[in-house]
Design a protein around this motif. Structure first.
Motif, mmCIF file in Angstrom:
data_model
loop_
_atom_site.group_PDB
_atom_site.id
_atom_site.type_symbol
_atom_site.label_atom_id
_atom_site.label_comp_id
_atom_site.label_asym_id
_atom_site.label_seq_id
_atom_site.Cartn_x
_atom_site.Cartn_y
_atom_site.Cartn_z
ATOM 1 N N GLU A 18 -2.306 2.138 7.084
ATOM 2 C CA GLU A 18 -2.512 0.862 6.926
ATOM 3 C C GLU A 18 -3.664 0.513 6.007
ATOM 4 N N GLN A 19 -4.789 1.867 6.266
ATOM 5 C CA GLN A 19 -5.710 1.380 5.857
ATOM 6 C C GLN A 19 -5.893 2.583 4.198
ATOM 7 N N THR A 20 -4.687 3.415 4.251
ATOM 8 C CA THR A 20 -4.682 3.502 2.771
ATOM 9 C C THR A 20 -3.610 3.697 2.355
ATOM 10 N N LEU A 21 -2.465 1.933 2.447
ATOM 11 C CA LEU A 21 -1.482 1.633 1.674
ATOM 12 C C LEU A 21 -2.250 0.733 0.864
ATOM 13 N N ASP A 22 -1.396 0.234 -0.274
ATOM 14 C CA ASP A 22 -1.316 -0.432 -1.194
ATOM 15 C C ASP A 22 -0.952 -1.910 -0.229
ATOM 16 N N ARG A 23 -0.505 -3.126 -1.644
ATOM 17 C CA ARG A 23 0.122 -4.336 -0.823
ATOM 18 C C ARG A 23 1.419 -3.960 -0.114
ATOM 19 N N ALA A 24 2.407 -3.828 -1.489
ATOM 20 C CA ALA A 24 3.440 -3.320 -1.556
ATOM 21 C C ALA A 24 3.345 -2.806 -0.310
ATOM 22 N N GLY A 25 3.047 -1.394 0.034
ATOM 23 C CA GLY A 25 3.237 -0.792 1.224
ATOM 24 C C GLY A 25 3.197 -0.855 2.529
ATOM 25 N N ARG A 26 2.325 -1.973 2.265
ATOM 26 C CA ARG A 26 2.331 -2.951 3.947
ATOM 27 C C ARG A 26 3.665 -3.837 4.061
ATOM 28 N N ALA A 27 4.211 -4.586 3.250
ATOM 29 C CA ALA A 27 4.687 -4.912 3.335
ATOM 30 C C ALA A 27 5.871 -4.695 3.556
ATOM 31 N N TRP A 28 6.190 -3.450 3.106
ATOM 32 C CA TRP A 28 7.574 -2.678 3.587
ATOM 33 C C TRP A 28 7.325 -2.344 4.590
ATOM 34 N N LEU A 29 6.584 -1.534 5.537
ATOM 35 C CA LEU A 29 5.786 -1.049 6.817
ATOM 36 C C LEU A 29 6.164 -2.189 7.459
ATOM 37 N N ASP A 30 5.605 -3.733 7.406
ATOM 38 C CA ASP A 30 5.939 -4.799 8.443
ATOM 39 C C ASP A 30 7.289 -5.068 8.451
ATOM 40 N N ARG A 31 7.891 -5.206 7.328
ATOM 41 C CA ARG A 31 9.111 -5.237 7.515
ATOM 42 C C ARG A 31 10.016 -3.986 7.567
ATOM 43 N N ALA A 32 9.840 -3.172 7.464
ATOM 44 C CA ALA A 32 10.561 -2.375 8.366
ATOM 45 C C ALA A 32 10.196 -1.800 10.384
ATOM 46 N N LEU A 33 8.939 -2.221 10.528
ATOM 47 C CA LEU A 33 8.672 -2.281 11.663
ATOM 48 C C LEU A 33 9.477 -3.347 12.968
ATOM 49 N N ALA A 34 9.351 -4.643 12.216
ATOM 50 C CA ALA A 34 10.100 -5.478 12.770
ATOM 51 C C ALA A 34 10.994 -5.482 13.195
ATOM 52 N N GLU A 35 12.178 -4.901 11.611
ATOM 53 C CA GLU A 35 13.040 -4.676 11.827
ATOM 54 C C GLU A 35 13.268 -3.572 13.021
ATOM 55 N N ALA A 36 12.853 -3.544 13.522
ATOM 56 C CA ALA A 36 13.004 -1.769 14.552
ATOM 57 C C ALA A 36 13.238 -2.531 15.448
ATOM 58 N N ALA A 37 11.662 -3.332 15.869
ATOM 59 C CA ALA A 37 11.317 -3.455 16.781
ATOM 60 C C ALA A 37 12.452 -5.171 17.242
ATOM 61 N N GLY A 38 13.287 -5.258 16.910
ATOM 62 C CA GLY A 38 14.425 -6.646 16.542
ATOM 63 C C GLY A 38 15.621 -6.008 16.453
#
Length: 306
Positions: free
Chosen positions: A12-32
């Motif tokens: 997350e320290q290396t990502l811009d806002r769009a990248g962090r948003a995509w990562l949050d959404r993808a990890l939430a999708e995987a966790a569920g």
């Protein structure tokens, strides 16, 4: 090796806002996600796993953490052999390559991927996706069993050194058979994969005489062919000596009987010299047998003659 939480923070320290948003959404999708044994196609998180390289593109390298992108690859042990300091440009290039692998590891962990899913992703994946599968194994529930051993063995048959390095991580150290692990270590030495990529190699190599024989034969073949012997080979070979044959410290070595025998007094001399000799040079009495090399030294060697 970083924990999933530490790995996510590093990404997350290396990502811009769009990248962090995509990562949050993808990890939430995987966790569920739930098991889908009868599904006709891949789950959404599996599509994210495949497309991570298009969405995770580090946009900046914080000045205070220029070396941090190196940590993104610690699931594959690259950080241990990388320089501790590097330029921002070098860090950015490394992060560009390591971040998607790290994200795929996080997706597999969040989904708790089982052996069947992992095998499918590996079989249909690119080289980068296969690396991520191998690096994720220590973070998955199947780490405790041997179900993923065929994937590790498949990776070790390739000539892709990055895939080989990913294959010899903690899972291989725990589950590969002795013969397969020896072959894996030899493959690393042969292809130039450093020992820092091989998890727990010191424990597995210690006292392994068969590994020592294989390494010695390999070194002889390289030398006979006029090729250099890998520098790491000596480090491993030193550990393979059987534990019960290790040379004791000098103060604990048993006496060398040949060196302890009297050397100055010739056999023909029948009488001691006029002066009293030191105990270490005394000649044993004629009626006693010479000391046996198989037993302890006779007392005559340590007492004065009458």
């Amino acid at each position: 090796m970083l924990t999933p939480a530490e790995l996510r923070a590093a990404v997350e320290q290396t990502l811009d806002r769009a990248g962090r948003a995509w990562l949050d959404r993808a990890l939430a999708e995987a966790a569920g996600a739930r098991p889908r044994p009868d599904a006709s196609g891949p789950a959404r998180w599996e599509l994210d796993f495949a497309s991570a390289g298009r969405h995770i593109r580090p946009a900046r390298i914080p000045r205070s953490t220029e070396a941090e992108p190196t940590a993104l690859a610690t699931t594959g042990q690259e950080a241990e052999r990388a320089p501790k300091t590097q330029s921002a440009a070098s860090a950015a290039a490394q992060a560009q390559e390591a971040a998607p692998d790290a994200v795929r590891v996080l997706l597999l962990h969040a989904a708790g991927a089982d052996a069947r899913t992992v095998a499918r992703l590996y079989a249909h994946g690119t080289g980068a996706e296969r690396r991520a599968v191998l690096r994720a194994l220590p973070h998955l529930p199947l780490f405790t069993g041997p179900d993923a051993v065929p994937l590790v063995e498949d990776a070790l048959r390739t000539n892709d050194t990055r895939l080989v390095a990913a294959a010899v991580g903690p899972y291989a150290a725990r589950h590969l058979s002795p013969h397969s692990w020896r072959q894996a270590l030899l493959k690393c030495l042969f292809t130039g994969v450093p020992l820092t990529a091989v998890a727990d190699w010191e424990r597995r190599a210690r006292g392994d005489a068969e590994l020592g024989r294989m390494l010695t034969d390999y070194a002889h073949e390289r030398t006979a062919a006029g090729r250099p012997v890998p520098g790491d080979l000596d480090r491993v070979l030193a550990l393979t000596r059987p534990l019960n044959h290790e040379e004791p410290p000098s103060h604990e070595k048993p006496p060398n009987h040949e060196e302890s025998l009297p050397r100055e007094a010739p056999p023909s001399r029948r009488h001691p010299p006029s002066h009293e000799p030191s105990p270490s040079h005394e000649e044993p009495p004629n009626h006693e047998k010479p000391p046996s090399r198989e037993g302890p030294l006779p007392r005559a060697l340590t007492r004065e003659e009458p």
